[in-house]
Design a protein around this motif. Sequence first.
Motif, PDB file in Angstrom:
ATOM      1  N   ALA A  46       0.844  -1.197   0.000  1.00 13.77           N
ATOM      2  CA  ALA A  46       0.000   0.000   0.000  1.00 13.77           C
ATOM      3  C   ALA A  46       0.879   1.247   0.000  1.00 13.77           C
ATOM      4  CB  ALA A  46      -0.925  -0.004   1.217  1.00 13.77           C
ATOM      5  N   ALA A  47       1.959   1.207   0.771  1.00  8.68           N
ATOM      6  CA  ALA A  47       2.833   2.369   0.858  1.00  8.68           C
ATOM      7  C   ALA A  47       3.467   2.682  -0.500  1.00  8.68           C
ATOM      8  CB  ALA A  47       3.912   2.127   1.910  1.00  8.68           C
ATOM      9  N   ILE A  48       3.836   1.629  -1.252  1.00  3.49           N
ATOM     10  CA  ILE A  48       4.454   1.849  -2.568  1.00  3.49           C
ATOM     11  C   ILE A  48       3.490   2.606  -3.479  1.00  3.49           C
ATOM     12  CG2 ILE A  48       5.199   0.687  -4.698  1.00  3.49           C
ATOM     13  CD1 ILE A  48       6.474  -1.461  -2.941  1.00  3.49           C
ATOM     14  N   LEU A  49       2.235   2.178  -3.505  1.00  2.00           N
ATOM     15  CA  LEU A  49       1.268   2.859  -4.369  1.00  2.00           C
ATOM     16  C   LEU A  49       1.073   4.311  -3.930  1.00  2.00           C
ATOM     17  CD1 LEU A  49      -0.656   2.413  -6.803  1.00  2.00           C
ATOM     18  CD2 LEU A  49      -2.480   2.099  -5.146  1.00  2.00           C
ATOM     19  N   LEU A  50       0.998   4.521  -2.603  1.00  2.00           N
ATOM     20  CA  LEU A  50       0.791   5.886  -2.110  1.00  2.00           C
ATOM     21  C   LEU A  50       1.993   6.780  -2.448  1.00  2.00           C
ATOM     22  CD1 LEU A  50      -0.919   5.218   1.336  1.00  2.00           C
ATOM     23  CD2 LEU A  50      -1.988   5.996  -0.774  1.00  2.00           C
TER      24      LEU A  50
ATOM     25  N   GLY B  29      -0.846 -14.477  11.734  1.00  2.00           N
ATOM     26  CA  GLY B  29      -0.462 -13.638  10.597  1.00  2.00           C
ATOM     27  C   GLY B  29      -1.383 -13.816   9.418  1.00  2.00           C
ATOM     28  N   LEU B  30      -0.772 -14.084   8.267  1.00  2.67           N
ATOM     29  CA  LEU B  30      -1.521 -14.171   7.018  1.00  2.67           C
ATOM     30  C   LEU B  30      -2.595 -15.259   7.069  1.00  2.67           C
ATOM     31  CD1 LEU B  30      -1.385 -12.590   4.433  1.00  2.67           C
ATOM     32  CD2 LEU B  30       0.004 -14.410   3.432  1.00  2.67           C
ATOM     33  N   ARG B  31      -2.264 -16.383   7.734  1.00  6.24           N
ATOM     34  CA  ARG B  31      -3.229 -17.472   7.816  1.00  6.24           C
ATOM     35  C   ARG B  31      -4.439 -17.070   8.639  1.00  6.24           C
ATOM     36  NH1 ARG B  31      -1.011 -23.278   9.281  1.00  6.24           N
ATOM     37  NH2 ARG B  31      -2.843 -24.306   8.438  1.00  6.24           N
ATOM     38  N   PHE B  32      -4.177 -16.377   9.734  1.00  3.74           N
ATOM     39  CA  PHE B  32      -5.290 -15.907  10.556  1.00  3.74           C
ATOM     40  C   PHE B  32      -6.136 -14.917   9.765  1.00  3.74           C
ATOM     41  CE2 PHE B  32      -7.112 -12.749  13.449  1.00  3.74           C
ATOM     42  CZ  PHE B  32      -7.959 -13.587  14.163  1.00  3.74           C
ATOM     43  N   LEU B  33      -5.457 -14.051   9.043  1.00  4.98           N
ATOM     44  CA  LEU B  33      -6.163 -13.034   8.251  1.00  4.98           C
ATOM     45  C   LEU B  33      -7.104 -13.675   7.242  1.00  4.98           C
ATOM     46  CD1 LEU B  33      -6.502 -10.040   7.434  1.00  4.98           C
ATOM     47  CD2 LEU B  33      -4.588 -10.335   5.886  1.00  4.98           C
ATOM     48  N   THR B  34      -6.594 -14.659   6.473  1.00  4.43           N
ATOM     49  CA  THR B  34      -7.425 -15.219   5.415  1.00  4.43           C
ATOM     50  C   THR B  34      -8.458 -16.208   5.958  1.00  4.43           C
ATOM     51  OG1 THR B  34      -5.705 -16.867   5.046  1.00  4.43           O
ATOM     52  CG2 THR B  34      -5.730 -14.964   3.563  1.00  4.43           C
ATOM     53  N   ARG B  35      -8.113 -16.945   7.029  1.00  5.11           N
ATOM     54  CA  ARG B  35      -9.041 -17.985   7.474  1.00  5.11           C
ATOM     55  C   ARG B  35     -10.047 -17.522   8.518  1.00  5.11           C
ATOM     56  NH1 ARG B  35      -5.622 -23.119   8.654  1.00  5.11           N
ATOM     57  NH2 ARG B  35      -7.398 -23.525   9.997  1.00  5.11           N
TER      58      ARG B  35
ATOM     59  N   VAL C 276      -6.476  -4.406   2.718  1.00  2.00           N
ATOM     60  CA  VAL C 276      -6.829  -5.399   3.736  1.00  2.00           C
ATOM     61  C   VAL C 276      -5.628  -5.793   4.607  1.00  2.00           C
ATOM     62  CG1 VAL C 276      -7.596  -7.791   4.082  1.00  2.00           C
ATOM     63  CG2 VAL C 276      -8.921  -6.262   2.629  1.00  2.00           C
ATOM     64  N   PRO C 277      -4.483  -6.199   4.006  1.00  2.00           N
ATOM     65  CA  PRO C 277      -3.341  -6.552   4.871  1.00  2.00           C
ATOM     66  C   PRO C 277      -2.859  -5.355   5.701  1.00  2.00           C
ATOM     67  CG  PRO C 277      -2.919  -7.153   2.585  1.00  2.00           C
ATOM     68  CD  PRO C 277      -4.180  -6.385   2.589  1.00  2.00           C
ATOM     69  N   ALA C 278      -2.781  -4.188   5.081  1.00  2.00           N
ATOM     70  CA  ALA C 278      -2.299  -3.010   5.811  1.00  2.00           C
ATOM     71  C   ALA C 278      -3.218  -2.705   6.992  1.00  2.00           C
ATOM     72  CB  ALA C 278      -2.218  -1.815   4.873  1.00  2.00           C
ATOM     73  N   SER C 279      -4.538  -2.742   6.761  1.00  2.00           N
ATOM     74  CA  SER C 279      -5.481  -2.414   7.834  1.00  2.00           C
ATOM     75  C   SER C 279      -5.417  -3.444   8.954  1.00  2.00           C
ATOM     76  CB  SER C 279      -6.911  -2.369   7.292  1.00  2.00           C
ATOM     77  OG  SER C 279      -6.966  -1.618   6.129  1.00  2.00           O
ATOM     78  N   TYR C 280      -5.228  -4.694   8.574  1.00  2.56           N
ATOM     79  CA  TYR C 280      -5.157  -5.760   9.578  1.00  2.56           C
ATOM     80  C   TYR C 280      -4.003  -5.495  10.549  1.00  2.56           C
ATOM     81  CZ  TYR C 280      -3.686 -10.254  11.473  1.00  2.56           C
ATOM     82  OH  TYR C 280      -3.257 -11.240  12.299  1.00  2.56           O
TER      83      TYR C 280
ATOM     84  N   PRO D 151      -6.706   5.565   1.170  1.00  2.88           N
ATOM     85  CA  PRO D 151      -6.720   6.125   2.524  1.00  2.88           C
ATOM     86  C   PRO D 151      -8.025   5.860   3.276  1.00  2.88           C
ATOM     87  CG  PRO D 151      -5.791   7.695   1.008  1.00  2.88           C
ATOM     88  CD  PRO D 151      -6.304   6.576   0.179  1.00  2.88           C
ATOM     89  N   PHE D 152      -9.155   6.197   2.659  1.00  5.83           N
ATOM     90  CA  PHE D 152     -10.426   6.011   3.351  1.00  5.83           C
ATOM     91  C   PHE D 152     -10.699   4.521   3.573  1.00  5.83           C
ATOM     92  CE2 PHE D 152     -15.224   6.191   3.399  1.00  5.83           C
ATOM     93  CZ  PHE D 152     -15.301   6.785   4.640  1.00  5.83           C
ATOM     94  N   SER D 153     -10.309   3.682   2.590  1.00  3.92           N
ATOM     95  CA  SER D 153     -10.492   2.233   2.746  1.00  3.92           C
ATOM     96  C   SER D 153      -9.732   1.733   3.965  1.00  3.92           C
ATOM     97  CB  SER D 153      -9.985   1.485   1.508  1.00  3.92           C
ATOM     98  OG  SER D 153     -10.577   1.982   0.352  1.00  3.92           O
ATOM     99  N   ILE D 154      -8.481   2.183   4.105  1.00  6.14           N
ATOM    100  CA  ILE D 154      -7.664   1.726   5.234  1.00  6.14           C
ATOM    101  C   ILE D 154      -8.294   2.155   6.561  1.00  6.14           C
ATOM    102  CG2 ILE D 154      -5.431   2.045   6.396  1.00  6.14           C
ATOM    103  CD1 ILE D 154      -4.106   1.939   3.652  1.00  6.14           C
ATOM    104  N   TRP D 155      -8.774   3.386   6.614  1.00 11.45           N
ATOM    105  CA  TRP D 155      -9.403   3.859   7.848  1.00 11.45           C
ATOM    106  C   TRP D 155     -10.657   3.069   8.184  1.00 11.45           C
ATOM    107  CZ3 TRP D 155      -8.420   7.477  11.701  1.00 11.45           C
ATOM    108  CH2 TRP D 155      -7.157   8.078  11.603  1.00 11.45           C
ATOM    109  N   LEU D 156     -11.459   2.803   7.153  1.00 13.13           N
ATOM    110  CA  LEU D 156     -12.708   2.071   7.361  1.00 13.13           C
ATOM    111  C   LEU D 156     -12.420   0.636   7.807  1.00 13.13           C
ATOM    112  CD1 LEU D 156     -15.547   3.187   6.921  1.00 13.13           C
ATOM    113  CD2 LEU D 156     -15.550   2.200   4.640  1.00 13.13           C
TER     114      LEU D 156
END
Lengths: 322, 286
Positions: free
Chosen positions: A40-44, B189-195, B99-103, B161-166
Amino acid sequence: LLGIGEHQLTTAAAELVPQTVEGTPARGKSRRVYLYLIPAAILLVGVFAIPLVDSVVLSLQKSAGLAGTSGWAGLSNFKTELTSAVFWQIAWQTVIWTVGVVSLTTVVSIGLASLIRDPFRGRTLCTALLMLPWASSIAVSGVVWLFALEPNGLVDRSLTLVGLQKAILPWLANTPQALVVLILIGVWISVPFTTLIIAAGMKGIPKDIYEAASLESKSRLHLEWFITRPLLRHVILVSLMANFVVVFNSFPLIYVMTGGGPINNTSILAVYLYEQAFTDLDFGQASAIAVLVSLLLVAVTFVYVRMLINRPSPYRRGARVD
Amino acid sequence: VSTDALPPGAFSFRVRWGAVVRFGILAVAVAVSVFPVLVMIDTAIKPSAEIAEVQRWIPVAPTGQFFVHELESSQLWLSLRNSAIIATGVTVLSLLLAVPASYILARRAFRGNRTYLNVVLVTQTMAPAVLIIPLFSLFHRFHLLNSYAGVILVSSAFVLPFSIWLLTAFFRQVSIEIEEAAALDMATGLRFLTRFMIPMCLPGIAATAIWQFMYGWNEFMFSLTFLSGASSKWPLTVQVYSSIGEYSVAWQPLMVTALMGVIPTFILFLALRRWFEVGLGQTLAS
């Protein structure tokens, strides 16, 4: 379990489990957390940071046609703008446009939000229809309003039907009403989302505050003014800032409906710099305006953030009802 | 004046009076809100002669020919397809990044957590018109002009930006105990996020996705600028805008096109409304 001993498993789990005190985020131990953030940071950076630097560089150069430059110009692009009457006229119109749209939007939205807050028959349908301007594209709405505002068009017809034919004007052909008409359509665009934000904020106010106050209070308006308004201050500040940025930067409506005309009289800085760049093909000059606009936005954001920090949310401070 | 002193009828009259005022104001507001859609429908069924002169709301001789003709035109479907490509691209790309960034932002306290969120918020104040000039030069250099990719990249950055905040607000609602329990199953981590996280927050993610789709569908300025040389890739917004530049505007086909542009986003909005309000409440509270 895949040959992993129980002991190994528990230590692995213990390492990976976020160690927390009730509900607070865990402390990331590995650098792996940054892997989630970097894409995300790269795109921003690519879309915001690099172009912003480019913008400053471009503003210091002489322009030569499409995407071309011919050497350094120093600050002459800025000097040209800051000494031009057209720039200051458009800057002033930008202020009128922004203040007009944002303030009217806020007032109308507070009113509408308080009307749709309490349940009534048909509330769902009513709210949905009120959101229609937000669901449609600004460019397409602009084209439709343009058609409706033509002489003898459907706006004129509607005014005649309600007995206001004396109010009919050549809407977009003359000043000052052209800018006023654009401001009203700008309000039409911004109200739905603002109403949604303010209504969400109103939902957060505990009901018992009203109940307690209504025991000794006079009227509905009195309750709204002394209870809803102070408790909503935080939400209204958020919506003011969001609207300020969007309205100040807004491009499609004015570009589609008047292109800034007649003779720059409805232009705002965003439209003006776009036309400098893509109609007059003067990237250097346009970038100088872009840098000035960015500086102004940074200044306003700074002041706003200070305001928010100095006046924290009333929820946190504990609601005071006088 | 105490209400006890008044006869019972007076009080109920006052209450009804308030309802009348509320109804009146809302009726006007709804009328103004739906005005352009009424104009679209009204104009689309009028024969050309009735548009040229003084216009009346009720057409004397309504016709469905423009609807039929326009719905059979390849131009309309081409622009709808282009809008769908851009909107889908924006949704997919921005979800993949947000999604990953917000998580992580919702779940881990690390150095720069707060700074990251604040920087993300600051990008929101930047004017698209300011960035479009250097972006145009940049895309020119990297051959991204006249391609869907360029428009999708820039639009995604603007919804990010707004997506990440939401999404951060939605992810914070999931209790930390669930994550601790899942970690015992090696789901971290990633497994918890997706599952676990994504299925649990599906309504919030869907609301965010629909909002992103609406942004992509309604986007105008980037498509206008970056696709100016490829009219076969124009989305509906640019298509509608370009047809008013013509010498004599064919308003009925234009209104049918405009209507086709509004319908999908309005339906999506209706689907999103409830979750959007919930999400907004969360974001405002934080």
